[in-house]
Scaffold this motif. Structure first.
Motif, PDB file in Angstrom:
ATOM      1  N   GLY A 114       0.812  -1.211   0.000  1.00 47.10           N
ATOM      2  CA  GLY A 114       0.000   0.000   0.000  1.00 47.10           C
ATOM      3  C   GLY A 114       0.844   1.258   0.000  1.00 47.10           C
ATOM      4  N   VAL A 115       2.042   1.170   0.609  1.00 47.83           N
ATOM      5  CA  VAL A 115       2.976   2.290   0.642  1.00 47.83           C
ATOM      6  C   VAL A 115       4.379   1.763   0.420  1.00 47.83           C
ATOM      7  CG1 VAL A 115       1.535   3.608   2.250  1.00 47.83           C
ATOM      8  CG2 VAL A 115       3.380   2.175   3.141  1.00 47.83           C
ATOM      9  N   VAL A 116       5.260   2.635  -0.027  1.00 48.58           N
ATOM     10  CA  VAL A 116       6.685   2.324  -0.110  1.00 48.58           C
ATOM     11  C   VAL A 116       7.431   3.347   0.729  1.00 48.58           C
ATOM     12  CG1 VAL A 116       6.575   1.216  -2.362  1.00 48.58           C
ATOM     13  CG2 VAL A 116       6.924   3.673  -2.234  1.00 48.58           C
ATOM     14  N   ILE A 117       8.490   2.892   1.405  1.00 46.70           N
ATOM     15  CA  ILE A 117       9.252   3.795   2.267  1.00 46.70           C
ATOM     16  C   ILE A 117      10.742   3.568   2.062  1.00 46.70           C
ATOM     17  CG2 ILE A 117       7.436   3.988   4.019  1.00 46.70           C
ATOM     18  CD1 ILE A 117       9.019   2.014   5.748  1.00 46.70           C
ATOM     19  N   GLU A 118      11.505   4.599   2.394  1.00 48.33           N
ATOM     20  CA  GLU A 118      12.965   4.526   2.405  1.00 48.33           C
ATOM     21  C   GLU A 118      13.439   5.058   3.752  1.00 48.33           C
ATOM     22  OE1 GLU A 118      14.770   6.575  -0.801  1.00 48.33           O
ATOM     23  OE2 GLU A 118      13.698   5.467  -2.369  1.00 48.33           O
ATOM     24  N   PRO A 119      14.339   4.353   4.427  1.00 50.63           N
ATOM     25  CA  PRO A 119      14.836   4.822   5.726  1.00 50.63           C
ATOM     26  C   PRO A 119      15.441   6.222   5.614  1.00 50.63           C
ATOM     27  CG  PRO A 119      15.544   2.573   5.309  1.00 50.63           C
ATOM     28  CD  PRO A 119      14.954   3.077   4.024  1.00 50.63           C
ATOM     29  N   LEU A 120      15.253   7.008   6.666  1.00 53.93           N
ATOM     30  CA  LEU A 120      15.771   8.374   6.700  1.00 53.93           C
ATOM     31  C   LEU A 120      16.556   8.578   7.978  1.00 53.93           C
ATOM     32  CD1 LEU A 120      15.660  11.288   5.363  1.00 53.93           C
ATOM     33  CD2 LEU A 120      13.827  11.751   7.017  1.00 53.93           C
ATOM     34  N   ASP A 121      17.745   9.141   7.875  1.00 53.90           N
ATOM     35  CA  ASP A 121      18.518   9.529   9.045  1.00 53.90           C
ATOM     36  C   ASP A 121      17.775  10.668   9.740  1.00 53.90           C
ATOM     37  OD1 ASP A 121      20.340  10.692  10.855  1.00 53.90           O
ATOM     38  OD2 ASP A 121      22.049  10.080   9.635  1.00 53.90           O
ATOM     39  N   PRO A 122      17.411  10.514  11.024  1.00 56.33           N
ATOM     40  CA  PRO A 122      16.659  11.575  11.713  1.00 56.33           C
ATOM     41  C   PRO A 122      17.331  12.945  11.662  1.00 56.33           C
ATOM     42  CG  PRO A 122      16.645   9.568  13.012  1.00 56.33           C
ATOM     43  CD  PRO A 122      17.596   9.325  11.873  1.00 56.33           C
ATOM     44  N   ARG A 123      18.650  12.960  11.466  1.00 52.66           N
ATOM     45  CA  ARG A 123      19.341  14.252  11.383  1.00 52.66           C
ATOM     46  C   ARG A 123      18.937  15.038  10.150  1.00 52.66           C
ATOM     47  NH1 ARG A 123      25.354  11.959  12.276  1.00 52.66           N
ATOM     48  NH2 ARG A 123      24.431  10.436  10.832  1.00 52.66           N
ATOM     49  N   GLU A 124      18.320  14.381   9.188  1.00 51.50           N
ATOM     50  CA  GLU A 124      17.896  15.061   7.969  1.00 51.50           C
ATOM     51  C   GLU A 124      16.506  15.701   8.087  1.00 51.50           C
ATOM     52  OE1 GLU A 124      18.441  12.988   4.300  1.00 51.50           O
ATOM     53  OE2 GLU A 124      20.199  11.908   5.028  1.00 51.50           O
ATOM     54  N   ILE A 125      15.791  15.394   9.155  1.00 51.03           N
ATOM     55  CA  ILE A 125      14.440  15.954   9.295  1.00 51.03           C
ATOM     56  C   ILE A 125      14.482  17.476   9.295  1.00 51.03           C
ATOM     57  CG2 ILE A 125      12.367  16.078  10.732  1.00 51.03           C
ATOM     58  CD1 ILE A 125      13.037  13.311  11.805  1.00 51.03           C
ATOM     59  N   VAL A 126      15.484  18.047   9.942  1.00 53.56           N
ATOM     60  CA  VAL A 126      15.561  19.504  10.033  1.00 53.56           C
ATOM     61  C   VAL A 126      15.724  20.145   8.666  1.00 53.56           C
ATOM     62  CG1 VAL A 126      18.071  19.611  10.377  1.00 53.56           C
ATOM     63  CG2 VAL A 126      16.598  21.410  11.322  1.00 53.56           C
ATOM     64  N   LEU A 127      16.284  19.431   7.702  1.00 52.30           N
ATOM     65  CA  LEU A 127      16.417  19.977   6.352  1.00 52.30           C
ATOM     66  C   LEU A 127      15.067  20.051   5.644  1.00 52.30           C
ATOM     67  CD1 LEU A 127      19.639  18.092   5.188  1.00 52.30           C
ATOM     68  CD2 LEU A 127      19.460  20.364   6.220  1.00 52.30           C
TER      69      LEU A 127
END
Length: 404
Positions: free
Chosen positions: A329-342
């Motif tokens: 139903g969805v596709v995801i890719e892991p994200l480094d939490p440090r990138e959230i601020v960007l």
């Protein structure tokens, strides 16, 4: 009539989020109305019972905000972090129609079709006043998808929560972070909440503009509000354009940078400016726009294929997200939490400046919600001393001038 201590304090301090919970909990003693300049506010019309007052005092997000807890992986700006990823629905049509990657709609669809819940409590455009909102109960993917897209206007999704708790239906709830906070807090004193609401989703929130703000956008498009028969704030692209449609089918559009940046953001209610959890920290899953911005530190709003930031925060959220991925139903890719601020720099900035704004309220004799367990002091370290001082002085000046 004996005034409610909680409602009196919240309304006097302009701390109401407009979620509607108090009106439902208090029954006929409280009614909701649209107050100038166009925010949903409670009005007490009879004495509130002691039990209802207790429930309101515990759950009202203008009085107390649900804590994030003491887990090891809790970021001071982003809240509890389980799975952190970017992604989108696999339905290209829904991805285009939704505000970003269609993640929330896809997760709600999966919660229904998998039998996790029986229905969804969500917000949709008001059928009478299209710039406004109404709360609906959706029982099919088609109904869920009819509500896809951001609605930058006041909503009260908890206005009938007592009726929902009295039944046997299992709901997925999707709302603003303050709405989810209210529901979580109510659950600390009412075990029915966990039974009736096994799934709670939220989105990162930039604040709730008034109805006057929406009307300003309509007029800037060249229309008058009474002419508008349909209104979309975003969608049909990412970020998509605001669109006002008239009865003859003609329409006008405005890009997101102008509709939100030049108009709506200037009409946000005061409670949102001091929000300690605008990132849905107590939701099972929180989603946001995964804006492209890179090292510039500011998101770019060029049209692109929608992409959502998704954070699973609880075991229930992890299970729902994993199940939706497994079902394609969805596709995801892991994200480094440090990138959230960007992707969401404004959210970190707001949280980092909260102590300065609370300090300004304190010296001017104003109140604010209780915010225990929300990493407020830790977040303050993310802001420079100069920026914090300017926010302290600016907030104090606005309060003293009577323009919160």
């Amino acid at each position: 009539m004996t005034p409610s201590p909680t409602l009196s304090r919240v309304l006097k301090g302009e701390l109401c989020a407009g979620c509607g919970l108090c009106a439902s909990v208090a029954g006929d003693a409280v009614t909701l109305e649209l107050a100038e300049p166009g925010f949903i506010r409670p009005r007490q019309i009879a004495t509130i019972t002691a039990d209802a007052e207790c429930r309101i005092a515990r759950a009202c997000p203008g009085a107390e905000v649900a804590p994030w807890g003491d887990g090891a992986n809790v970021h001071p700006a982003w809240g509890p972090l389980g799975t952190v990823a970017t992604g989108h629905t696999t339905d290209d049509r829904l991805r285009h129609a939704a505000s970003s990657g269609g993640m929330i709609s896809a997760l709600l669809d999966h919660a229904l079709t998998s039998g996790t819940v029986d229905a969804v409590v969500q917000t949709r455009a008001d059928t009478i006043d299209p710039v406004g909102n109404m709360t609906v109960i959706s029982t099919s993917p088609a109904e869920v998808e009819a509500s896809a897209g951001s609605r930058y206007a006041p909503s009260a999704p908890l206005g009938a929560v007592e009726d929902l708790l009295a039944g046997t239906t299992r709901y997925a709830f999707v709302g603003k972070p303050c709405d989810v906070s209210a529901l979580r807090q109510l659950g600390t004193i009412d075990p029915r909440v966990a039974e009736r609401f096994p799934v709670m989703l939220a989105f990162f929130c930039g604040g709730i503009p008034s109805r006057a703000g929406s009307h300003e956008v309509v007029r800037a498009m060249g229309y008058q509000p009474p002419e508008v028969t349909a209104f979309r704030y975003r969608g049909n692209g990412w970020p998509g354009e605001a669109r006002a449609t008239r009865a003859d089918g003609s329409f006008a559009e405005m890009n997101y940078a102008d509709s939100w940046g030049a108009h709506l953001s200037k009409h946000v209610q005061f409670r949102c400016k001091i929000c300690p959890d605008a990132v849905g920290g107590v939701a099972d899953i929180a989603c946001a726009d995964a804006w492209y911005g890179g090292e510039s530190g500011y998101p770019q709003f060029d049209e692109a294929a929608g992409r959502s930031l998704v954070i699973a925060r609880t075991p229930a959220g992890e299970r729902l997200l994993a199940s939706a991925v497994a079902a394609n139903g969805v596709v995801i890719e892991p994200l480094d939490p440090r990138e959230i601020v960007l992707m969401q720099p404004a959210q970190q900035r707001r949280k980092a400046l909260l102590v300065a704004r609370f300090a300004a309220l304190s010296v001017t004799g104003q109140s604010w919600p209780r915010v225990h367990g929300l990493r407020v002091l830790q977040a303050a370290r993310l802001a420079s001393i100069g920026l914090s001082l300017r926010n302290f002085l600016g907030t104090a000046r606005r309060v003293m001038q009577g323009r919160k």
